[in-house]
Design a protein around this motif. Structure first.
Motif, PDB file in Angstrom:
ATOM      1  N   MET A 149      -6.219  -1.620  -8.655  1.00  0.00           N
ATOM      2  CA  MET A 149      -5.990  -0.413  -7.846  1.00  0.00           C
ATOM      3  C   MET A 149      -7.155  -0.211  -6.891  1.00  0.00           C
ATOM      4  O   MET A 149      -8.293  -0.577  -7.211  1.00  0.00           O
ATOM      5  CB  MET A 149      -5.883   0.812  -8.756  1.00  0.00           C
ATOM      6  CG  MET A 149      -4.618   0.836  -9.580  1.00  0.00           C
ATOM      7  SD  MET A 149      -4.457   2.392 -10.457  1.00  0.00           S
ATOM      8  CE  MET A 149      -2.880   2.117 -11.263  1.00  0.00           C
ATOM      9  N   LEU A 150      -6.861   0.411  -5.748  1.00  0.00           N
ATOM     10  CA  LEU A 150      -7.955   0.739  -4.816  1.00  0.00           C
ATOM     11  C   LEU A 150      -8.034   2.244  -4.618  1.00  0.00           C
ATOM     12  O   LEU A 150      -8.830   2.913  -5.244  1.00  0.00           O
ATOM     13  CB  LEU A 150      -7.765   0.028  -3.477  1.00  0.00           C
ATOM     14  CG  LEU A 150      -8.186  -1.436  -3.433  1.00  0.00           C
ATOM     15  CD1 LEU A 150      -7.942  -2.032  -2.057  1.00  0.00           C
ATOM     16  CD2 LEU A 150      -9.665  -1.577  -3.804  1.00  0.00           C
ATOM     17  N   ASP A 151      -7.167   2.783  -3.758  1.00  0.00           N
ATOM     18  CA  ASP A 151      -7.293   4.220  -3.452  1.00  0.00           C
ATOM     19  C   ASP A 151      -6.759   5.102  -4.585  1.00  0.00           C
ATOM     20  O   ASP A 151      -7.252   6.202  -4.800  1.00  0.00           O
ATOM     21  CB  ASP A 151      -6.587   4.546  -2.135  1.00  0.00           C
ATOM     22  CG  ASP A 151      -5.090   4.322  -2.233  1.00  0.00           C
ATOM     23  OD1 ASP A 151      -4.697   3.183  -2.553  1.00  0.00           O
ATOM     24  OD2 ASP A 151      -4.330   5.277  -2.029  1.00  0.00           O
ATOM     25  N   GLY A 152      -5.744   4.632  -5.298  1.00  0.00           N
ATOM     26  CA  GLY A 152      -5.192   5.425  -6.403  1.00  0.00           C
ATOM     27  C   GLY A 152      -4.337   6.586  -5.950  1.00  0.00           C
ATOM     28  O   GLY A 152      -3.982   7.450  -6.748  1.00  0.00           O
TER      29      GLY A 152
ATOM     30  N   GLY B  57      -1.550   6.032  -3.589  1.00  0.00           N
ATOM     31  CA  GLY B  57      -0.279   5.593  -3.022  1.00  0.00           C
ATOM     32  C   GLY B  57      -0.351   5.112  -1.583  1.00  0.00           C
ATOM     33  O   GLY B  57       0.683   4.921  -0.942  1.00  0.00           O
ATOM     34  N   MET B  58      -1.551   4.876  -1.053  1.00  0.00           N
ATOM     35  CA  MET B  58      -1.643   4.505   0.371  1.00  0.00           C
ATOM     36  C   MET B  58      -1.876   3.022   0.631  1.00  0.00           C
ATOM     37  O   MET B  58      -1.435   2.500   1.640  1.00  0.00           O
ATOM     38  CB  MET B  58      -2.734   5.330   1.050  1.00  0.00           C
ATOM     39  CG  MET B  58      -2.325   6.781   1.221  1.00  0.00           C
ATOM     40  SD  MET B  58      -3.477   7.733   2.159  1.00  0.00           S
ATOM     41  CE  MET B  58      -4.733   8.002   0.970  1.00  0.00           C
ATOM     42  N   CYS B  59      -2.584   2.316  -0.275  1.00  0.00           N
ATOM     43  CA  CYS B  59      -2.964   0.939   0.064  1.00  0.00           C
ATOM     44  C   CYS B  59      -1.928  -0.101  -0.383  1.00  0.00           C
ATOM     45  O   CYS B  59      -1.898  -1.203   0.159  1.00  0.00           O
ATOM     46  CB  CYS B  59      -4.323   0.613  -0.532  1.00  0.00           C
ATOM     47  SG  CYS B  59      -4.320   0.478  -2.339  1.00  0.00           S
ATOM     48  N   GLY B  60      -1.120   0.204  -1.367  1.00  0.00           N
ATOM     49  CA  GLY B  60      -0.100  -0.734  -1.827  1.00  0.00           C
ATOM     50  C   GLY B  60      -0.618  -1.792  -2.777  1.00  0.00           C
ATOM     51  O   GLY B  60       0.135  -2.655  -3.247  1.00  0.00           O
ATOM     52  N   CYS B  61      -1.905  -1.741  -3.064  1.00  0.00           N
ATOM     53  CA  CYS B  61      -2.558  -2.747  -3.897  1.00  0.00           C
ATOM     54  C   CYS B  61      -1.974  -2.795  -5.321  1.00  0.00           C
ATOM     55  O   CYS B  61      -1.897  -3.852  -5.933  1.00  0.00           O
ATOM     56  CB  CYS B  61      -4.030  -2.359  -3.936  1.00  0.00           C
ATOM     57  SG  CYS B  61      -5.042  -3.523  -4.730  1.00  0.00           S
ATOM     58  N   CYS B  62      -1.557  -1.658  -5.819  1.00  0.00           N
ATOM     59  CA  CYS B  62      -1.144  -1.563  -7.232  1.00  0.00           C
ATOM     60  C   CYS B  62       0.345  -1.797  -7.421  1.00  0.00           C
ATOM     61  O   CYS B  62       0.906  -1.383  -8.437  1.00  0.00           O
ATOM     62  CB  CYS B  62      -1.502  -0.184  -7.762  1.00  0.00           C
ATOM     63  SG  CYS B  62      -0.504   1.096  -6.981  1.00  0.00           S
TER      64      CYS B  62
ATOM     65  N   PHE C 175       4.681   1.818  -7.063  1.00  0.00           N
ATOM     66  CA  PHE C 175       3.222   1.902  -7.009  1.00  0.00           C
ATOM     67  C   PHE C 175       2.737   2.530  -8.313  1.00  0.00           C
ATOM     68  O   PHE C 175       3.017   3.704  -8.597  1.00  0.00           O
ATOM     69  CB  PHE C 175       2.772   2.741  -5.804  1.00  0.00           C
ATOM     70  CG  PHE C 175       2.948   2.055  -4.473  1.00  0.00           C
ATOM     71  CD1 PHE C 175       3.401   0.748  -4.392  1.00  0.00           C
ATOM     72  CD2 PHE C 175       2.624   2.711  -3.292  1.00  0.00           C
ATOM     73  CE1 PHE C 175       3.558   0.101  -3.176  1.00  0.00           C
ATOM     74  CE2 PHE C 175       2.779   2.078  -2.069  1.00  0.00           C
ATOM     75  CZ  PHE C 175       3.254   0.771  -2.004  1.00  0.00           C
TER      76      PHE C 175
ATOM     77  N   CYS D  56      -0.058   3.634  -9.276  1.00  0.00           N
ATOM     78  CA  CYS D  56      -1.007   4.758  -9.256  1.00  0.00           C
ATOM     79  C   CYS D  56      -0.313   6.105  -9.074  1.00  0.00           C
ATOM     80  O   CYS D  56      -0.787   7.103  -9.608  1.00  0.00           O
ATOM     81  CB  CYS D  56      -2.066   4.558  -8.186  1.00  0.00           C
ATOM     82  SG  CYS D  56      -1.462   4.646  -6.492  1.00  0.00           S
TER      83      CYS D  56
HETATM   84  S1  FES Z   1      -3.898   1.907  -5.657  1.00  0.00           S
HETATM   85 FE1  FES Z   1      -3.397   2.011  -3.570  1.00  0.00          FE
HETATM   86  S2  FES Z   1      -1.286   2.446  -3.579  1.00  0.00           S
HETATM   87 FE2  FES Z   1      -1.834   2.474  -5.680  1.00  0.00          FE
END
Ligand code: FES
Ligand SMILES: Cc1cc2nc3c(=O)[nH]c(=O)nc-3n(C[C@H](O)[C@H](O)[C@H](O)COP(=O)(O)OP(=O)(O)OC[C@H]3O[C@@H](n4cnc5c(N)ncnc54)[C@H](O)[C@@H]3O)c2cc1C
Length: 284
Positions: free
Chosen positions: A217-220, A222-227, A237, A239
């Motif tokens: 996870m990055l931002d946590g 819902g914005m980066c899509g990493c998770c 997502f 997070c």
């Molecule tokens: S951690 Fe970035 S969207 Fe979930």
């Protein structure tokens, strides 16, 4: 007391540390199944960890962290009186803690700490709670007394048989169900392969499975899509829509692939940290 200050630091095993942190706003609204994102310094990584416990009156939250890489090793070297730079949360969707009847809460390794607040909330909701706690060896099996205090039945197991039943959580679950426990739903948190096989077994035994996703996870927020994880063929997502999902449709193999993508960088970061600090990281 200062915001983000560590009030209590307790070593639970060679690689696992419990921190009680002063964070009144998070303590006031935390619910079972939620997490915070911690950062130790300006250039530090953002690390998601579960809210294991909280006390709204004292303004404290409890997190339990396993040293597994550079950031968690750095966190676990913090002392009482030190402060985290940021404690962001509560994040994620709380687990639905209704009365199912009889439920299983299944934790592996540090996942025992993560499943503890869910066990507590399910007990408060009126369920009979059967806890199955797994670890490699006795020394790594944490929070057994705390789990016993909030569960009706607590069944520890270790890979080497040094404590509880010898074997894996799946063996213990199968024995419990075959022995007559009518478990309606099961909540599993631990290493991804353990969650995969426990969820498959639950479905086979007629227990509705839920598993907590731990993608990077990055931002946590819902914005980066990493998770992103795939559940029932749809992108979710973790997070903001999880981390707990109904497990029947989770693509665990994709999750294993995606969490392994940075293994090389993670290994190098640990080696450089070890060189700089001339210390030992238990799990590597
Ligand atoms: S951690 Fe970035 S969207 Fe979930
Ligand atoms: C919702 C959630 C709750 C979690 N709760 C806990 C907890 O209560 N206690 C605990 O010890 N751990 C928890 N984790 C896992 C913890 O976030 C990772 O162990 C940590 O980020 C590893 O960072 P590192 O730099 O020490 O290790 P690294 O060497 O960077 O990574 C080791 C492994 O950890 C995973 N990881 C790495 N970075 C992240 C990241 N930013 N987010 C998620 N996973 C990552 C990867 O699988 C990686 O292979 C949780 C993860 C999630 C997503």
């Amino acid at each position: 007391m200062r915001e983000n200050e560590i009030l209590v630091r307790e070593q639970l095993s060679e690689v696992v540390v419990k921190f009680v942190i002063y964070k009144p706003l998070v303590a006031a609204s935390a619910r079972a199944g939620q997490f915070v994102i911690l950062r130790g310094s300006e250039k530090g990584e953002r690390v998601p960890v579960t809210l294991v416990d909280w006390d709204a009156q004292k303004g404290t939250i409890t997190v339990i962290i396993q040293s597994i890489g550079k950031s968690t090793f750095m966190f676990n070297s913090l002392k009482q009186g030190d402060c985290f730079l940021n404690v962001l949360g509560p994040l994620g969707v709380p687990v639905e803690t209704k009365n199912y009847g009889t439920v299983a809460v299944i934790g592996g390794g540090v996942g025992i700490a993560e499943v503890y607040p869910i066990a507590k909330a399910l007990k408060t909701a009126g369920n009979k709670v059967v806890a199955i706690l797994g670890a490699r060896t006795k020394e790594l099996l944490i929070l057994e007394d705390e789990m016993k205090a909030v569960c009706d039945i607590t069944l520890p197991c270790t890979d080497d048989g040094s404590h509880g039943q010898k074997g894996m959580v799946t063996d213990v679950l199968k024995t419990a169900v075959q022995g007559g426990e009518k478990i309606q739903a099961g909540f599993v948190i631990g290493p991804i392969p353990m969650m995969k096989f426990t969820s498959l077994l639950m479905a086979e035994l007629g227990v509705e499975p839920y598993a907590s996703m731990n993608p990077i996870m990055l931002d946590g927020t819902g914005m980066c899509g990493c998770c992103r994880v795939t559940v029932d063929g749809k992108v979710r997502f973790a997070c903001v829509e999880g981390p707990m999902f109904p497990a029947r449709g989770i693509d665990f193999d994709e999750l294993i692939r995606r969490t392994g993508e940075y293994k090389g960088e993670e290994k190098r970061a640990v080696e450089e940290y070890e060189k700089d600090h001339q210390c030992k990281i238990g799990l590597h």
